[in-house]
Motif scaffolding. Structure first.
Motif, PDB file in Angstrom:
ATOM      1  N   ILE A  66       1.649  -6.525   0.806  1.00  0.00           N
ATOM      2  CA  ILE A  66       1.686  -5.549  -0.294  1.00  0.00           C
ATOM      3  C   ILE A  66       0.603  -4.494  -0.101  1.00  0.00           C
ATOM      4  O   ILE A  66       0.853  -3.291  -0.251  1.00  0.00           O
ATOM      5  CB  ILE A  66       1.523  -6.252  -1.655  1.00  0.00           C
ATOM      6  N   LEU A  67      -0.597  -4.923   0.242  1.00  0.00           N
ATOM      7  CA  LEU A  67      -1.698  -3.978   0.441  1.00  0.00           C
ATOM      8  C   LEU A  67      -1.430  -3.043   1.614  1.00  0.00           C
ATOM      9  O   LEU A  67      -1.677  -1.831   1.528  1.00  0.00           O
ATOM     10  CB  LEU A  67      -3.012  -4.733   0.654  1.00  0.00           C
ATOM     11  N   ARG A  68      -0.927  -3.575   2.708  1.00  0.00           N
ATOM     12  CA  ARG A  68      -0.636  -2.733   3.872  1.00  0.00           C
ATOM     13  C   ARG A  68       0.421  -1.684   3.540  1.00  0.00           C
ATOM     14  O   ARG A  68       0.254  -0.501   3.845  1.00  0.00           O
ATOM     15  CB  ARG A  68      -0.149  -3.598   5.034  1.00  0.00           C
ATOM     16  N   LEU A  69       1.499  -2.128   2.950  1.00  0.00           N
ATOM     17  CA  LEU A  69       2.601  -1.234   2.613  1.00  0.00           C
ATOM     18  C   LEU A  69       2.146  -0.135   1.656  1.00  0.00           C
ATOM     19  O   LEU A  69       2.432   1.049   1.857  1.00  0.00           O
ATOM     20  CB  LEU A  69       3.732  -2.048   1.986  1.00  0.00           C
ATOM     21  N   SER A  70       1.409  -0.524   0.654  1.00  0.00           N
ATOM     22  CA  SER A  70       0.964   0.435  -0.357  1.00  0.00           C
ATOM     23  C   SER A  70      -0.126   1.353   0.175  1.00  0.00           C
ATOM     24  O   SER A  70      -0.168   2.540  -0.176  1.00  0.00           O
ATOM     25  CB  SER A  70       0.487  -0.314  -1.594  1.00  0.00           C
ATOM     26  N   ALA A  71      -0.996   0.830   1.015  1.00  0.00           N
ATOM     27  CA  ALA A  71      -2.018   1.680   1.631  1.00  0.00           C
ATOM     28  C   ALA A  71      -1.354   2.736   2.509  1.00  0.00           C
ATOM     29  O   ALA A  71      -1.797   3.889   2.545  1.00  0.00           O
ATOM     30  CB  ALA A  71      -3.003   0.842   2.436  1.00  0.00           C
ATOM     31  N   TYR A  72      -0.290   2.358   3.199  1.00  0.00           N
ATOM     32  CA  TYR A  72       0.454   3.352   3.986  1.00  0.00           C
ATOM     33  C   TYR A  72       0.910   4.496   3.081  1.00  0.00           C
ATOM     34  O   TYR A  72       0.721   5.671   3.405  1.00  0.00           O
ATOM     35  CB  TYR A  72       1.659   2.712   4.687  1.00  0.00           C
ATOM     36  N   SER A  73       1.499   4.153   1.952  1.00  0.00           N
ATOM     37  CA  SER A  73       1.976   5.195   1.038  1.00  0.00           C
ATOM     38  C   SER A  73       0.828   6.048   0.512  1.00  0.00           C
ATOM     39  O   SER A  73       0.940   7.271   0.436  1.00  0.00           O
ATOM     40  CB  SER A  73       2.749   4.577  -0.127  1.00  0.00           C
ATOM     41  N   LEU A  74      -0.273   5.412   0.148  1.00  0.00           N
ATOM     42  CA  LEU A  74      -1.417   6.167  -0.378  1.00  0.00           C
ATOM     43  C   LEU A  74      -2.011   7.106   0.666  1.00  0.00           C
ATOM     44  O   LEU A  74      -2.409   8.230   0.347  1.00  0.00           O
ATOM     45  CB  LEU A  74      -2.499   5.210  -0.882  1.00  0.00           C
ATOM     46  N   LEU A  75      -2.066   6.654   1.897  1.00  0.00           N
ATOM     47  CA  LEU A  75      -2.712   7.437   2.948  1.00  0.00           C
ATOM     48  C   LEU A  75      -1.799   8.463   3.611  1.00  0.00           C
ATOM     49  O   LEU A  75      -2.273   9.519   4.041  1.00  0.00           O
ATOM     50  CB  LEU A  75      -3.273   6.497   4.025  1.00  0.00           C
ATOM     51  N   PHE A  76      -0.512   8.165   3.698  1.00  0.00           N
ATOM     52  CA  PHE A  76       0.372   8.998   4.514  1.00  0.00           C
ATOM     53  C   PHE A  76       1.562   9.605   3.776  1.00  0.00           C
ATOM     54  O   PHE A  76       2.259  10.434   4.345  1.00  0.00           O
ATOM     55  CB  PHE A  76       0.881   8.192   5.716  1.00  0.00           C
ATOM     56  N   GLN A  77       1.803   9.214   2.557  1.00  0.00           N
ATOM     57  CA  GLN A  77       2.907   9.791   1.784  1.00  0.00           C
ATOM     58  C   GLN A  77       2.324  10.535   0.585  1.00  0.00           C
ATOM     59  O   GLN A  77       2.430  10.090  -0.550  1.00  0.00           O
ATOM     60  CB  GLN A  77       3.879   8.701   1.335  1.00  0.00           C
ATOM     61  N   LYS A  78       1.752  11.662   0.858  1.00  0.00           N
ATOM     62  CA  LYS A  78       1.028  12.416  -0.167  1.00  0.00           C
ATOM     63  C   LYS A  78       1.943  12.960  -1.263  1.00  0.00           C
ATOM     64  O   LYS A  78       1.468  13.368  -2.319  1.00  0.00           O
ATOM     65  CB  LYS A  78       0.241  13.563   0.476  1.00  0.00           C
TER      66      LYS A  78
ATOM     67  N   ASN B  41      -4.189  -4.388  -7.507  1.00  0.00           N
ATOM     68  CA  ASN B  41      -4.516  -3.214  -8.307  1.00  0.00           C
ATOM     69  C   ASN B  41      -5.925  -2.706  -7.994  1.00  0.00           C
ATOM     70  O   ASN B  41      -6.135  -1.508  -7.784  1.00  0.00           O
ATOM     71  CB  ASN B  41      -4.379  -3.533  -9.792  1.00  0.00           C
ATOM     72  N   GLY B  42      -6.887  -3.611  -7.953  1.00  0.00           N
ATOM     73  CA  GLY B  42      -8.271  -3.213  -7.702  1.00  0.00           C
ATOM     74  C   GLY B  42      -8.474  -2.602  -6.329  1.00  0.00           C
ATOM     75  O   GLY B  42      -9.128  -1.563  -6.187  1.00  0.00           O
ATOM     76  N   VAL B  43      -7.912  -3.229  -5.316  1.00  0.00           N
ATOM     77  CA  VAL B  43      -8.080  -2.720  -3.947  1.00  0.00           C
ATOM     78  C   VAL B  43      -7.390  -1.367  -3.797  1.00  0.00           C
ATOM     79  O   VAL B  43      -7.969  -0.414  -3.257  1.00  0.00           O
ATOM     80  CB  VAL B  43      -7.546  -3.732  -2.908  1.00  0.00           C
ATOM     81  N   LEU B  44      -6.174  -1.255  -4.287  1.00  0.00           N
ATOM     82  CA  LEU B  44      -5.438   0.007  -4.139  1.00  0.00           C
ATOM     83  C   LEU B  44      -6.059   1.127  -4.956  1.00  0.00           C
ATOM     84  O   LEU B  44      -6.074   2.285  -4.517  1.00  0.00           O
ATOM     85  CB  LEU B  44      -3.967  -0.188  -4.509  1.00  0.00           C
ATOM     86  N   ASP B  45      -6.572   0.809  -6.123  1.00  0.00           N
ATOM     87  CA  ASP B  45      -7.251   1.825  -6.928  1.00  0.00           C
ATOM     88  C   ASP B  45      -8.456   2.370  -6.167  1.00  0.00           C
ATOM     89  O   ASP B  45      -8.699   3.579  -6.151  1.00  0.00           O
ATOM     90  CB  ASP B  45      -7.674   1.237  -8.274  1.00  0.00           C
ATOM     91  N   ASN B  46      -9.172   1.495  -5.509  1.00  0.00           N
ATOM     92  CA  ASN B  46     -10.326   1.896  -4.704  1.00  0.00           C
ATOM     93  C   ASN B  46      -9.890   2.796  -3.544  1.00  0.00           C
ATOM     94  O   ASN B  46     -10.531   3.807  -3.251  1.00  0.00           O
ATOM     95  CB  ASN B  46     -11.039   0.642  -4.193  1.00  0.00           C
ATOM     96  N   ILE B  47      -8.792   2.446  -2.892  1.00  0.00           N
ATOM     97  CA  ILE B  47      -8.276   3.271  -1.789  1.00  0.00           C
ATOM     98  C   ILE B  47      -7.823   4.630  -2.317  1.00  0.00           C
ATOM     99  O   ILE B  47      -8.119   5.670  -1.724  1.00  0.00           O
ATOM    100  CB  ILE B  47      -7.124   2.554  -1.058  1.00  0.00           C
ATOM    101  N   ALA B  48      -7.116   4.623  -3.439  1.00  0.00           N
ATOM    102  CA  ALA B  48      -6.591   5.876  -4.002  1.00  0.00           C
ATOM    103  C   ALA B  48      -7.710   6.847  -4.360  1.00  0.00           C
ATOM    104  O   ALA B  48      -7.559   8.063  -4.191  1.00  0.00           O
ATOM    105  CB  ALA B  48      -5.738   5.580  -5.230  1.00  0.00           C
ATOM    106  N   LYS B  49      -8.820   6.331  -4.828  1.00  0.00           N
ATOM    107  CA  LYS B  49      -9.943   7.195  -5.212  1.00  0.00           C
ATOM    108  C   LYS B  49     -10.558   7.904  -4.017  1.00  0.00           C
ATOM    109  O   LYS B  49     -11.152   8.967  -4.168  1.00  0.00           O
ATOM    110  CB  LYS B  49     -11.007   6.379  -5.941  1.00  0.00           C
ATOM    111  N   SER B  50     -10.410   7.328  -2.845  1.00  0.00           N
ATOM    112  CA  SER B  50     -11.021   7.940  -1.663  1.00  0.00           C
ATOM    113  C   SER B  50     -10.000   8.556  -0.712  1.00  0.00           C
ATOM    114  O   SER B  50     -10.379   9.128   0.300  1.00  0.00           O
ATOM    115  CB  SER B  50     -11.862   6.903  -0.919  1.00  0.00           C
ATOM    116  N   ALA B  51      -8.723   8.422  -1.023  1.00  0.00           N
ATOM    117  CA  ALA B  51      -7.679   8.953  -0.119  1.00  0.00           C
ATOM    118  C   ALA B  51      -7.474  10.446  -0.312  1.00  0.00           C
ATOM    119  O   ALA B  51      -7.716  11.016  -1.301  1.00  0.00           O
ATOM    120  CB  ALA B  51      -6.361   8.220  -0.347  1.00  0.00           C
TER     121      ALA B  51
END
Length: 141
Positions: free
Chosen positions: A91-103, A131-141
């Protein structure tokens, strides 16, 4: 690129991509086999567009896996990436892909979908963790 896929069915497509990513990590099934979706037994079958979006998510995640894993790993507090359970990791990998590469997809949508998948497939606490990990990624993406 993801704007060519309609929003209806995207949740289903994300679930398929999550399942493919999980199977790839847990069982070592090849991406070529997984993206054929012959393992899928659903009635009615997913639309061609759903399968296309699933492939985009799955293969995009694999293409950028090293960067994604580094990003996720750096956002973990008191956790070791290699010790994450495979459901949460997928879930984290898939969602991080979207956060980082699907603007073109709003982070709130990505996180909401990830939390929903975590509720459906993860442990009782997975959705909070994701939720916590992805929120952290989203804030810095």
């Amino acid at each position: 690129m993801s704007e060519v896929f309609p929003k209806i069915g995207r949740r289903r497509a994300r679930i398929l991509a999550f399942q493919a990513l999980f199977a790839w990590d847990a069982a070592g099934i090849t991406p070529e086999t997984l993206t054929q979706f012959t393992w899928l037994r659903r009635n009615p079958p997913p639309s061609t567009q759903d399968l296309g979006f699933s492939r985009l998510l799955f293969l995009g995640t694999l293409e950028h896996l090293r960067e994604i894993d580094g990003c996720v790993s750096s956002r973990l507090e008191h956790w070791d990436f290699v010790r994450l359970n495979k459901v949460d990791k997928a879930i984290l990998r898939l969602s991080a892909y979207s956060l980082l590469f699907q603007k073109d997809i709003p982070p709130v949508v990505v996180i909401h979908e990830a939390v929903s998948i975590a509720r459906d497939f993860g442990t009782d606490d997975s959705f909070r963790f994701v939720n916590g990990v992805l929120d952290n990624i989203a804030k810095s993406a």
